[in-house]
Design an enzyme around this catalytic site. Structure first.
Site, short mmCIF file in Angstrom:
data_model
loop_
_atom_site.label_atom_id
_atom_site.label_comp_id
_atom_site.label_asym_id
_atom_site.label_seq_id
_atom_site.Cartn_x
_atom_site.Cartn_y
_atom_site.Cartn_z
N ASP A 226 0.84 -1.19 0.00
CA ASP A 226 0.00 0.00 0.00
C ASP A 226 0.88 1.25 0.00
OD1 ASP A 226 -2.71 1.24 0.37
OD2 ASP A 226 -1.77 1.95 2.22
N GLU A 275 14.90 -15.39 -0.44
CA GLU A 275 15.35 -16.47 0.42
C GLU A 275 14.32 -17.59 0.52
OE1 GLU A 275 16.23 -14.98 4.28
OE2 GLU A 275 17.57 -13.39 3.56
#
Length: 560
Positions: A226, A275
């Protein structure tokens, strides 16, 4: 002939296959769920996570690849959850962390990915950091995590600068200090209940990297960010020098929006995401002056997608649409990111109503317009959008052809911009009315009681129940289009279109053995019959090698 159904695998196997292919996000269709307005499981009139979970089979069978959930975090709800008090907790009105976990697990079992909203520009004024900052008074280290400043003028009685809130009025609120005296001011680009974080403070970055890992460990497949363009403010918070600042939004680089410093944050975030296995993604809500600046957010080491607000704001006009499509594809190509296409969301008037009105009224409209015309254009616009290369977003209920509810009584409105009487037009409630699932019932199947915003009585005939299996219905058009998009190799993937010669007011392009023709005019037009009609939003008449494409309609052909 209209809405021909292509031969394709069954919904379940198609979803499971597409949802897990490599680089899934490059051509994904992502469905936005506004949780408070989707499905209510406990009869309190407010949608919740268990309600969303119960409707996952519907989304699976609709044919989308992923679900994006608007905020469900612990919040006082001053701005419908975009004022977050605790980023690691679910607000009780929506359920619990166990409900979130169950929803994510069930979605994955249905072959659906889950994207959650992240709100890093500001917190709630009920966030523990902000409450402590107020309680500890001037000099509190917690105040450095927000933008606290002394005021200007006599006794500091004027705001620190001239910035205006997106919701209207000054972007600053003065606090009362613990001793009762008028004190410092804090920055809030939105409602006063939404103080902006100071991203220059290392604790803010540390906290959000931890929040990312919390939800990634829960199994979410990505984040919609956002106000992704708002985190970094210009050094010194300089005056803007304009007192009509809202008109500049999206047209100029502002000292509080689209600052170059945001990109260092997203490069850090991308390393965290990479990751994790399973191709998790970031999606930017970034209002920028140009699509070229939007492309900066989706460079290879930053975010994966960015909303295409330039396309959302384009009128139903062939020349304008082609210009935005070409410019979007051209801007995304150098950074290797997919284009995104969107027609509606929780902040703008639904496109079935926007297209029902004359051009030039913007993206928040109070007039119902010509309902029949708006729906016809909305269906055509959807087929055009789904034929373009890249990823597409669907806002809940648009697959039902829902219009905006433009006549909500003032006393039921809850948009904070409306309640403040300035700033944004403040009529976002009209696109947030809970969607209808059944013909009958106090809330048309939304829940066992009423709904937090009243639904029009006529919505029973627009419900999922009424439209399922109904020839020519908007819901069946969406289902057929999404099934065809999965089954046809020329749809979704890639970054180019081959434009074909077409009459004025008509867009025609080829992608492999697929051709799309969109007639944006009010009259039927003659075009070549490019092959077998795969799908159409209106009745197409074919005579030999010629086809008659109706007014405000789109046709898909396959030459295979």
């Amino acid at each position: 002939m209209s809405q021909q159904h292509p031969a394709a695998p069954a919904h379940h196997s198609a979803v499971a296959t597409v949802a897990h292919h490599r680089d899934w996000w490059r051509d994904a269709v992502i469905y936005q769920v506004y949780p408070r307005s989707f499905a209510d499981s406990n009869g309190d009139g407010m949608g919740d996570l268990e309600g969303v979970r119960s409707r996952l089979p519907y989304l699976r069978d609709l044919g989308v690849d992923a679900v994006w959930l608007s905020p469900f975090y612990a919040s006082p709800q001053a701005d419908a959850g975009y004022d977050v008090a605790d980023y690691r907790a679910v607000d009780p009105m929506f359920g619990s962390l166990l409900d979130a976990d169950a929803l994510i697990r069930d979605a994955h079992a249905h072959g659906l990915r889950v994207i959650v909203d992240l709100v890093p520009n500001h917190s709630s004024d009920q966030h523990e950091w902000f409450k402590r900052a107020l309680a500890e008074g001037p000099g509190s280290p917690l105040r450095d995590r927000y933008h606290f400043r002394p005021g200007k003028g006599k006794n500091g009685g004027l705001p620190p600068n001239d910035w205006e809130s997106i919701f209207g009025g000054p972007a600053w609120t003065r606090v009362t200090e613990p001793d009762g005296s008028p004190g410092e001011w804090y920055l809030h680009l939105f409602a006063p209940e939404q103080p902006d974080f100071n991203w220059e403070h290392p604790a803010v970055g540390d906290e959000f990297r931890s929040i990312l890992r919390f939800w990634l460990d829960m199994g979410v497949d990505g984040f919609r960010i956002d106000v992704a363009h708002g985190l970094v403010k210009a050094e010194g918070l300089p005056d803007l020098g304009s007192h009509d600042q809202l008109k500049l939004l999206g047209n100029d680089v502002m000292p509080f929006f689209d600052q170059d410093g945001v990109h260092a944050i997203y490069r850090q975030w991308r390393r965290i995401l990479d990751e994790y296995s399973g191709e998790r993604i970031f999606v930017a809500e970034a209002w920028t002056p140009t699509v070229e600046r939007t492309a900066n957010y989706v460079r290879p080491d930053e975010l994966h997608q960015a909303f295409n607000f330039q396309y959302l704001g384009t009128e139903w006009d062939a020349e304008e649409l082609r210009r935005v499509i070409d410019r979007t594809l051209q801007a995304m190509r150098p950074v290797g990111a997919p284009a995104t296409w969107v027609l509606s969301n929780h902040d703008v008037t639904r496109h079935a109503t926007r297209f029902a009105n004359p051009p030039g009224l913007g993206t928040q409209i109070r007039a119902a317009g010509d309902r029949e015309l708006g729906l016809r254009r909305a269906r055509a616009a959807t087929l055009l959008m789904l034929a373009l290369p890249g990823s597409a977003y669907i806002y809940q209920g648009e697959e039902l052809g829902l219009p905006d509810v433009v006549d909500l009584p003032d006393e039921v409105r809850q948009d904070p911009a409306y309640l403040r009487g300035a700033g944004q037009d403040g009529f976002r409630d009209g696109c947030r009315v809970p969607i209808p699932w059944t013909r009958e019932g106090s809330s048309h199947g939304f829940g066992s009681a009423g709904s937090w915003l009243p639904q029009p009585a006529s919505w029973g005939e627009l419900s999922v129940e009424a439209q399922t299996g109904a020839p020519g219905s908007t819901l069946e058009l969406y289902r057929s289009a999404l099934l065809a998009r999965r089954a046809h190799p020329s749809l979704g993937e890639g970054d180019t279109v081959e434009w074909l010669r077409a009459p004025e007011g008509v867009l025609a392009f080829r992608r492999g053995d697929f051709v799309c023709v969109a007639n944006t005019t009010g009259e039927s037009v003659s075009t070549p019959a490019y092959g077998r009609v795969l799908l159409s939003s209106g009745e197409v008449a074919e005579t030999g090698d010629e086809a008659k494409v109706p007014a405000d309609s789109t046709v898909w052909w396959t030459t295979a």
